[in-house]
Scaffold this motif. Structure first.
Motif, PDB file in Angstrom:
ATOM      1  N   ARG B 126      62.225  11.410  29.971  1.00  9.91           N
ATOM      2  CA  ARG B 126      63.430  11.059  29.216  1.00  9.91           C
ATOM      3  C   ARG B 126      63.157   9.877  28.274  1.00  9.91           C
ATOM      4  NH1 ARG B 126      68.729  12.211  29.623  1.00  9.91           N
ATOM      5  NH2 ARG B 126      68.368  13.480  31.452  1.00  9.91           N
ATOM      6  N   TYR B 127      62.208   9.027  28.651  1.00  7.58           N
ATOM      7  CA  TYR B 127      61.850   7.879  27.808  1.00  7.58           C
ATOM      8  C   TYR B 127      60.558   8.149  27.025  1.00  7.58           C
ATOM      9  CZ  TYR B 127      65.447   5.459  30.382  1.00  7.58           C
ATOM     10  OH  TYR B 127      66.658   5.093  30.898  1.00  7.58           O
ATOM     11  N   ALA B 128      59.569   8.719  27.722  1.00 10.67           N
ATOM     12  CA  ALA B 128      58.247   8.876  27.097  1.00 10.67           C
ATOM     13  C   ALA B 128      58.287   9.820  25.890  1.00 10.67           C
ATOM     14  CB  ALA B 128      57.250   9.399  28.138  1.00 10.67           C
ATOM     15  N   ILE B 129      58.965  10.955  26.019  1.00 12.72           N
ATOM     16  CA  ILE B 129      58.918  11.948  24.937  1.00 12.72           C
ATOM     17  C   ILE B 129      59.648  11.465  23.674  1.00 12.72           C
ATOM     18  CG2 ILE B 129      59.625  14.291  24.270  1.00 12.72           C
ATOM     19  CD1 ILE B 129      58.846  15.180  27.097  1.00 12.72           C
ATOM     20  N   PRO B 130      60.905  10.958  23.785  1.00  9.72           N
ATOM     21  CA  PRO B 130      61.536  10.458  22.549  1.00  9.72           C
ATOM     22  C   PRO B 130      60.761   9.293  21.923  1.00  9.72           C
ATOM     23  CG  PRO B 130      63.146  10.639  24.327  1.00  9.72           C
ATOM     24  CD  PRO B 130      61.810  10.875  24.939  1.00  9.72           C
ATOM     25  N   LEU B 131      60.190   8.443  22.788  1.00  9.72           N
ATOM     26  CA  LEU B 131      59.438   7.300  22.270  1.00  9.72           C
ATOM     27  C   LEU B 131      58.226   7.779  21.473  1.00  9.72           C
ATOM     28  CD1 LEU B 131      59.258   4.229  22.256  1.00  9.72           C
ATOM     29  CD2 LEU B 131      57.963   4.344  24.383  1.00  9.72           C
ATOM     30  N   VAL B 132      57.485   8.712  22.033  1.00  4.08           N
ATOM     31  CA  VAL B 132      56.315   9.246  21.330  1.00  4.08           C
ATOM     32  C   VAL B 132      56.756   9.942  20.032  1.00  4.08           C
ATOM     33  CG1 VAL B 132      54.548  11.061  21.453  1.00  4.08           C
ATOM     34  CG2 VAL B 132      54.786   9.429  23.307  1.00  4.08           C
TER      35      VAL B 132
END
Lengths: 199, 262
Positions: B126-132
């Motif tokens: 939930r955090y890693a994918i949007p951040l990347v």
């Protein structure tokens, strides 16, 4: 001191073998596209090549490329510039010496304050020669150094070169001007299809 | 504040604007209505697909699935960076783009997840994918501008570079003006983005959070964090890309090897 070239070759030109003693000029003539400029680039170590090039018996391969290029300066037919203004290409501590050389080559002092784009091809050729001479090289490789100059300026440049040759400078001169080759050259070779022959 | 949820009919209202655009194109013979229709359809299908995919991934917390998605996103960015310049290195521009894009995105994402954001687990999709996703946009811009700046301009600057080499300067010194220009150009978009944030534009992440009901001050904190990460990753990418690209154009004798460029 001397410049010695043995079996120098690339995939496009050579092999070349010659020897230029201190204070002498080797003049190379020949048709366009025969490999004259390639030879100068190989001597300057700007293009990959095989063979042995040495200066005063010191093999180029044993020197760092920066050391070699400080000793052997190439002046290509089209001079290179990397900043906007002429004086940005010169060290300020050499202002007096560069001024004297400029006057000897019939250039006005004000040129150093101008943008490079506002100088003529002939002015840029002479400015590039001054820039090279200020580094006190032992060899200069000149590719049509006076191609864009009138007769008076050409003779002025030749006089400066002759003066430096008396101090030991080795000159390898590529020119289409047979009269200039006669005036400056102590030895003459002709380039034909990538090899040097006696005229 | 609870977020206002959008229904399909609500979005359809906004679609009226696109219909007006299409009508203008037909009426004024601007001939973009077909391209606009295709782009709209693609945008809707792509976003709906990614929405369902992310819902599935977010629910699973699988580190492998998360890693696979991040790798796929990064490889698409690598390709975009590699194809943008008009010149190609022998062996392909991916030799420069791959280590820079993948290296910087991994480094920046891991750094942000382990220090500033600290989700549990740290690889929470939930955090890693949007951040990347956000970082890759900036990395892609910086990388492609820096790579084009070096590869597309080095031939034009050849005489100046070789003139400096002939004065006894090192290859690094002689190419410094070219590399500097490429890096500075690559930094322009993110610097503009930071300078305009909050004054000329309201950045997307912050706007999205506020529309979803978040407190503006909290949204601003996220936006500041993201802009810092974007600037940091852009700089690392631009510097790494420009230096790696120029290092492929020389040899052990510090020559300029334009024969390694197609």
């Amino acid at each position: 001191m001397s410049l010695d070239v043995q079996a120098l070759r690339s995939s496009l030109a050579g092999p070349f073998d010659f020897h230029v003693p201190s204070g002498r000029c080797l003049a190379i003539t020949g048709p366009s596209g025969s490999g004259k400029s390639l030879l100068l680039r190989m001597l300057a170590d700007l293009d990959p090549c095989e063979g042995r090039v040495s200066l005063d018996a010191e093999d180029r391969a044993t020197m760092s490329p920066t050391t070699w290029r400080r000793r052997v300066a190439l002046l290509p037919a089209r001079s290179g510039w990397w900043a906007d203004r002429v004086d940005e290409h010169f060290a300020s501590r050499q202002a007096d010496e560069r001024g004297a050389l400029a006057r000897d080559m019939l250039l006005a002092d004000r040129l150093f304050d101008q943008p490079v784009d506002e100088t003529s091809t002939g002015e840029r050729q002479r400015l590039a020669l001054i820039r090279a001479l200020l580094t006190r090289p032992k060899v200069v490789l000149l590719d049509e150094p006076t191609a864009s100059l009138d007769a008076t300026a050409t003779l002025a440049v030749e006089a400066v070169l002759r003066c430096r040759m008396q101090e030991g400078l080795i000159v390898v001169l590529v020119t289409h001007d047979a009269a200039q080759a006669d005036r400056l050259g102590d030895d003459a070779l002709v380039m034909r299809n990538g090899t040097l022959v006696r005229p | 504040m609870t977020p206002l949820s959008l229904h399909t009919a609500d979005i359809a209202w906004a679609g009226i604007l696109l219909l007006i655009d299409g009508a203008l194109s037909v009426w004024l013979r601007l001939r973009f209505h077909r391209a606009l229709a295709i782009a709209t359809l693609r945008m809707v299908l792509q976003l709906v697909a990614v929405g369902y995919l992310l819902r599935y991934v977010f629910a699973g917390h699988s580190p492998w699935l998360t890693a696979a998605i991040l790798l796929a996103m990064s490889l698409v960015a690598v390709r975009e960076v590699a194809v943008r310049p008009s010149r190609r290195l022998r062996g392909g521009n991916a030799r420069v783009a791959l280590p820079n894009v993948v290296g910087v995105v991994l480094l920046t994402t891991a750094f942000a997840l382990m220090t500033a954001i600290r989700p549990e687990p740290w690889y929470d999709p939930r955090y890693a994918i949007p951040l990347v996703g956000i970082l890759l946009g900036s990395i892609l811009n910086a990388g492609s501008i820096a790579l084009s700046g070096v590869l597309d301009n080095v031939t034009l600057r050849r005489e100046g570079i070789e003139a400096q080499l002939m004065l006894g300067r090192s290859f690094r010194e002689a190419t410094a003006p070219l590399v500097t220009r490429a890096v500075r150009s690559a930094m322009v978009p993110v610097i503009n983005q930071m300078a305009a944030a909050g004054v000329i534009t309201l950045p997307g992440t912050m706007t999205g959070q506020m529309l979803a009901g978040a407190d503006p001050v909290n949204a601003v904190k996220y936006q500041i964090l993201l802009l810092i990460l974007l600037a940091g990753s852009s700089c690392l990418t631009a510097v790494g890309t420009a230096f790696l690209a120029i290092s492929h154009l020389t040899d052990e004798r510090q020559r300029l090897r334009l024969d390694r460029l197609r």
